[in-house]
Design a protein around this motif. Structure first.
Motif, PDB file in Angstrom:
ATOM      1  N   THR A 160       0.796  -1.222   0.000  1.00 19.73           N
ATOM      2  CA  THR A 160       0.000   0.000   0.000  1.00 19.73           C
ATOM      3  C   THR A 160       0.832   1.278   0.000  1.00 19.73           C
ATOM      4  OG1 THR A 160      -0.136  -0.114   2.429  1.00 19.73           O
ATOM      5  CG2 THR A 160      -1.939  -1.105   1.173  1.00 19.73           C
ATOM      6  N   THR A 161       2.128   1.191   0.326  1.00 15.88           N
ATOM      7  CA  THR A 161       2.961   2.394   0.345  1.00 15.88           C
ATOM      8  C   THR A 161       3.145   2.914  -1.077  1.00 15.88           C
ATOM      9  OG1 THR A 161       4.147   1.689   2.320  1.00 15.88           O
ATOM     10  CG2 THR A 161       5.211   3.350   0.942  1.00 15.88           C
ATOM     11  N   ALA A 162       2.748   4.144  -1.306  1.00 12.03           N
ATOM     12  CA  ALA A 162       2.759   4.696  -2.659  1.00 12.03           C
ATOM     13  C   ALA A 162       4.158   5.125  -3.080  1.00 12.03           C
ATOM     14  CB  ALA A 162       1.820   5.891  -2.751  1.00 12.03           C
ATOM     15  N   ARG A 163       4.470   4.847  -4.338  1.00 14.33           N
ATOM     16  CA  ARG A 163       5.679   5.363  -4.974  1.00 14.33           C
ATOM     17  C   ARG A 163       5.231   6.382  -6.026  1.00 14.33           C
ATOM     18  NH1 ARG A 163       7.111  -0.462  -5.195  1.00 14.33           N
ATOM     19  NH2 ARG A 163       6.616  -0.441  -7.424  1.00 14.33           N
ATOM     20  N   ILE A 164       5.724   7.609  -5.888  1.00 14.17           N
ATOM     21  CA  ILE A 164       5.294   8.707  -6.759  1.00 14.17           C
ATOM     22  C   ILE A 164       6.504   9.242  -7.510  1.00 14.17           C
ATOM     23  CG2 ILE A 164       4.210  10.984  -6.829  1.00 14.17           C
ATOM     24  CD1 ILE A 164       2.901  10.186  -4.107  1.00 14.17           C
ATOM     25  N   GLY A 165       6.425   9.277  -8.816  1.00 11.50           N
ATOM     26  CA  GLY A 165       7.517   9.781  -9.633  1.00 11.50           C
ATOM     27  C   GLY A 165       7.274  11.223 -10.031  1.00 11.50           C
ATOM     28  N   LEU A 166       8.288  12.065  -9.855  1.00  9.90           N
ATOM     29  CA  LEU A 166       8.225  13.457 -10.301  1.00  9.90           C
ATOM     30  C   LEU A 166       9.281  13.633 -11.379  1.00  9.90           C
ATOM     31  CD1 LEU A 166       7.650  13.578  -6.924  1.00  9.90           C
ATOM     32  CD2 LEU A 166       6.976  15.852  -7.689  1.00  9.90           C
ATOM     33  N   THR A 167       8.832  13.975 -12.567  1.00 12.16           N
ATOM     34  CA  THR A 167       9.721  14.033 -13.704  1.00 12.16           C
ATOM     35  C   THR A 167       9.470  15.303 -14.505  1.00 12.16           C
ATOM     36  OG1 THR A 167      10.551  12.720 -15.596  1.00 12.16           O
ATOM     37  CG2 THR A 167       8.160  12.754 -15.242  1.00 12.16           C
ATOM     38  N   GLY A 168      10.351  15.575 -15.441  1.00  7.39           N
ATOM     39  CA  GLY A 168      10.232  16.775 -16.251  1.00  7.39           C
ATOM     40  C   GLY A 168      11.594  17.226 -16.734  1.00  7.39           C
ATOM     41  N   PRO A 169      11.625  18.242 -17.568  1.00  7.38           N
ATOM     42  CA  PRO A 169      12.904  18.711 -18.118  1.00  7.38           C
ATOM     43  C   PRO A 169      13.791  19.326 -17.044  1.00  7.38           C
ATOM     44  CG  PRO A 169      11.119  20.208 -18.698  1.00  7.38           C
ATOM     45  CD  PRO A 169      10.472  19.011 -18.077  1.00  7.38           C
ATOM     46  N   ALA A 170      15.073  19.407 -17.341  1.00 12.69           N
ATOM     47  CA  ALA A 170      16.026  20.010 -16.405  1.00 12.69           C
ATOM     48  C   ALA A 170      15.671  21.467 -16.151  1.00 12.69           C
ATOM     49  CB  ALA A 170      17.435  19.902 -16.975  1.00 12.69           C
ATOM     50  N   GLY A 171      15.766  21.887 -14.886  1.00 16.82           N
ATOM     51  CA  GLY A 171      15.512  23.274 -14.529  1.00 16.82           C
ATOM     52  C   GLY A 171      14.064  23.634 -14.293  1.00 16.82           C
ATOM     53  N   VAL A 172      13.159  22.665 -14.347  1.00 18.17           N
ATOM     54  CA  VAL A 172      11.738  22.967 -14.187  1.00 18.17           C
ATOM     55  C   VAL A 172      11.369  23.196 -12.718  1.00 18.17           C
ATOM     56  CG1 VAL A 172      10.899  20.595 -13.926  1.00 18.17           C
ATOM     57  CG2 VAL A 172       9.446  22.309 -15.069  1.00 18.17           C
ATOM     58  N   GLY A 173      12.225  22.768 -11.796  1.00 15.23           N
ATOM     59  CA  GLY A 173      11.962  23.004 -10.380  1.00 15.23           C
ATOM     60  C   GLY A 173      11.481  21.791  -9.612  1.00 15.23           C
ATOM     61  N   LYS A 174      11.914  20.601 -10.020  1.00 19.55           N
ATOM     62  CA  LYS A 174      11.458  19.377  -9.357  1.00 19.55           C
ATOM     63  C   LYS A 174      11.895  19.342  -7.889  1.00 19.55           C
ATOM     64  CE  LYS A 174      13.388  16.662 -12.448  1.00 19.55           C
ATOM     65  NZ  LYS A 174      13.788  17.626 -13.502  1.00 19.55           N
ATOM     66  N   SER A 175      13.172  19.622  -7.641  1.00 21.38           N
ATOM     67  CA  SER A 175      13.683  19.546  -6.272  1.00 21.38           C
ATOM     68  C   SER A 175      13.007  20.567  -5.366  1.00 21.38           C
ATOM     69  CB  SER A 175      15.204  19.758  -6.266  1.00 21.38           C
ATOM     70  OG  SER A 175      15.862  18.740  -6.976  1.00 21.38           O
TER      71      SER A 175
END
Length: 254
Positions: free
Chosen positions: A13-28
């Protein structure tokens, strides 16, 4: 160790969530703000940040923690790791690391990919939900209808929606929402506006994520996706083992 961790009941049940996108978009930056929201809500998130490795030296900066200063000082687990030449946006052992984090009691597990393009879709084989970040003004309606990563997105986020970029961000959301309805029909992802700097849209984004996860758990789609991912994990591991055998001194013998 991974096999023992995989037997933990909480992994189901523990969710794994991926955050993706181009470099510099502000993911961190978004993860730092979202992580604070999760901590305040009683969660204990883990962050696996994938950093590109140099093809010349093999080294990686591993500096994602500097963009998550508040989260790194809290009760969350933040771990940068190198790609070591692995393509697709994640590392070769990112899934195994996510399994260990979940077995250790962290939830949810957030996986931040390196800056990716439209053809890099491996994250879909690792997580339960794919969140794609875009810059305000990123492309047009045609861009949103292109195949590849947009076919795997579950939640689309237009980041940096603040200040003079707010109007542009709203236009970008409207364009991509329309394009994705044409591309995906009733399965088109939600499109959210978020400002990590101002903290706006964060609570709403998490509500959308939780609602999708709950619906998939109840419908059985969550378990079906996990089964598909286990098959992909086995296949990729087999290919990697054969590649190492071929590349070893002497290679495979007849």
């Amino acid at each position: 160790l991974v096999a023992r961790a995989s037997a933990e009941p909480r992994l189901a049940t523990t969710a794994r969530i991926g955050l993706t996108g181009p470099a510099g978009v502000g993911k961190s930056t978004l993860i730092d703000t979202l992580g604070q929201h999760l901590l305040q809500a009683g969660h204990r998130p883990a962050v696996l940040a994938v950093d590109p490795s140099s093809r010349r030296t093999g080294g990686s900066l591993l500096g994602d923690q500097t963009r998550m200063p508040r989260l790194a000082r809290g009760d969350a687990f933040v771990r940068p790791s190198p790609t070591r030449g692995h393509l697709g946006g994640a590392g070769a052992y990112t899934l195994e690391a996510a399994i260990l984090c979940a077995a250790a009691g962290f939830e949810p597990v957030l996986i931040e990919t390196v800056g990716v393009g439209q053809n890099e879709t491996e994250i879909d084989d690792l997580v339960d939900l794919v969140v794609l970040l875009l810059q305000p003004g990123a492309g047009d309606e045609v861009q949103g209808m292109k195949r590849g990563l947009f076919e795997h997105v579950d939640v689309l986020v237009v980041a940096k929606a603040d200040g003079p970029l707010l109007g542009v961000a709203e236009e970008t959301r409207a364009r991509f929402a329309g394009a994705l309805r044409l591309l995906r029909g009733p399965t088109a992802p939600s499109v959210a506006l978020v400002s990590a700097q101002e903290g706006t849209g964060i609570a709403e984004l998490w509500q959308v994520i939780e609602a999708q996860l709950d619906e998939r758990r109840q419908s059985g789609a969550f378990a079906e996706r996990r089964a598909r991912q286990r098959r992909a994990w086995f296949r990729n591991g087999l290919v990697a083992a054969l590649t190492r055998a071929v590349d070893a001194p002497g290679g495979l013998r007849e």
